[in-house]
Design a protein around this motif. Structure first.
Motif, PDB file in Angstrom:
ATOM      1  N   ALA A  17     -45.103 -14.881  50.487  1.00  0.00           N
ATOM      2  CA  ALA A  17     -44.304 -15.427  51.324  1.00  0.00           C
ATOM      3  C   ALA A  17     -42.898 -16.143  50.794  1.00  0.00           C
ATOM      4  O   ALA A  17     -41.821 -15.679  51.302  1.00  0.00           O
ATOM      5  N   LYS A  18     -43.319 -16.808  49.903  1.00  0.00           N
ATOM      6  CA  LYS A  18     -42.020 -17.306  48.909  1.00  0.00           C
ATOM      7  C   LYS A  18     -41.077 -16.459  48.480  1.00  0.00           C
ATOM      8  O   LYS A  18     -40.019 -16.470  48.529  1.00  0.00           O
ATOM      9  N   LYS A  19     -41.746 -15.265  48.058  1.00  0.00           N
ATOM     10  CA  LYS A  19     -40.962 -14.157  47.203  1.00  0.00           C
ATOM     11  C   LYS A  19     -40.285 -13.468  48.522  1.00  0.00           C
ATOM     12  O   LYS A  19     -38.868 -13.282  48.305  1.00  0.00           O
ATOM     13  N   TRP A  20     -40.966 -13.228  49.353  1.00  0.00           N
ATOM     14  CA  TRP A  20     -40.168 -12.486  50.662  1.00  0.00           C
ATOM     15  C   TRP A  20     -38.787 -13.392  51.038  1.00  0.00           C
ATOM     16  O   TRP A  20     -37.848 -12.944  51.229  1.00  0.00           O
ATOM     17  N   LEU A  21     -39.227 -14.796  51.233  1.00  0.00           N
ATOM     18  CA  LEU A  21     -38.080 -15.625  51.760  1.00  0.00           C
ATOM     19  C   LEU A  21     -36.932 -15.533  50.706  1.00  0.00           C
ATOM     20  O   LEU A  21     -35.721 -15.584  50.995  1.00  0.00           O
ATOM     21  N   THR A  22     -37.289 -15.667  49.499  1.00  0.00           N
ATOM     22  CA  THR A  22     -36.304 -15.773  48.471  1.00  0.00           C
ATOM     23  C   THR A  22     -35.421 -14.372  48.338  1.00  0.00           C
ATOM     24  O   THR A  22     -34.184 -14.610  48.133  1.00  0.00           O
TER      25      THR A  22
END
Length: 114
Positions: A17-22
């Motif tokens: 999720a963090k990777k997608w948001l970034t």
């Protein structure tokens, strides 16, 4: 409004999720239950939006290690007390965006949110 991702740093789904948001240039704050704690206000607000049944991860190690007494006859109040005491039992991630709560992570789900 701000976007907050709630979870535990070493969780693989949180990392996705963090990777997608970034990668999609979504500004967000990460709230780690273990480091930052959890408040009654968050639990009550998230429960009102998502329901305690959706928030409670019964498949995880933490839940399975609870006593039979703790696992028996779950109610909203009992579940929220257990989630506050054992935040690792909260399904991850929970995303707060523009006053709305969302649970879990799928790229298509996040595309529809943002």
């Amino acid at each position: 409004m701000s976007t907050v991702l709630y979870g535990i740093a070493n969780c693989d789904t949180i990392k996705k999720a963090k990777k997608w948001l970034t990668e999609n240039q979504v500004a967000f704050e990460f709230h780690d239950y273990r480091k930052d704690g959890i408040t009654d206000q968050f639990l009550n607000d998230a429960e009102a939006a998502l329901g305690w049944e959706a928030m409670l991860n019964k498949r995880g190690t933490t839940f399975r290690q609870l006593s039979d007494e703790d696992k028996a006859d779950l109610t909203k109040d009992k579940a929220l007390a257990l989630l506050k005491e054992h935040p690792a039992m909260i399904k991850r991630p929970i995303l707060s965006h523009e006053g709305q709560f969302h649970i879990a992570f799928k790229p298509a789900q996040y595309e529809s949110i943002f």
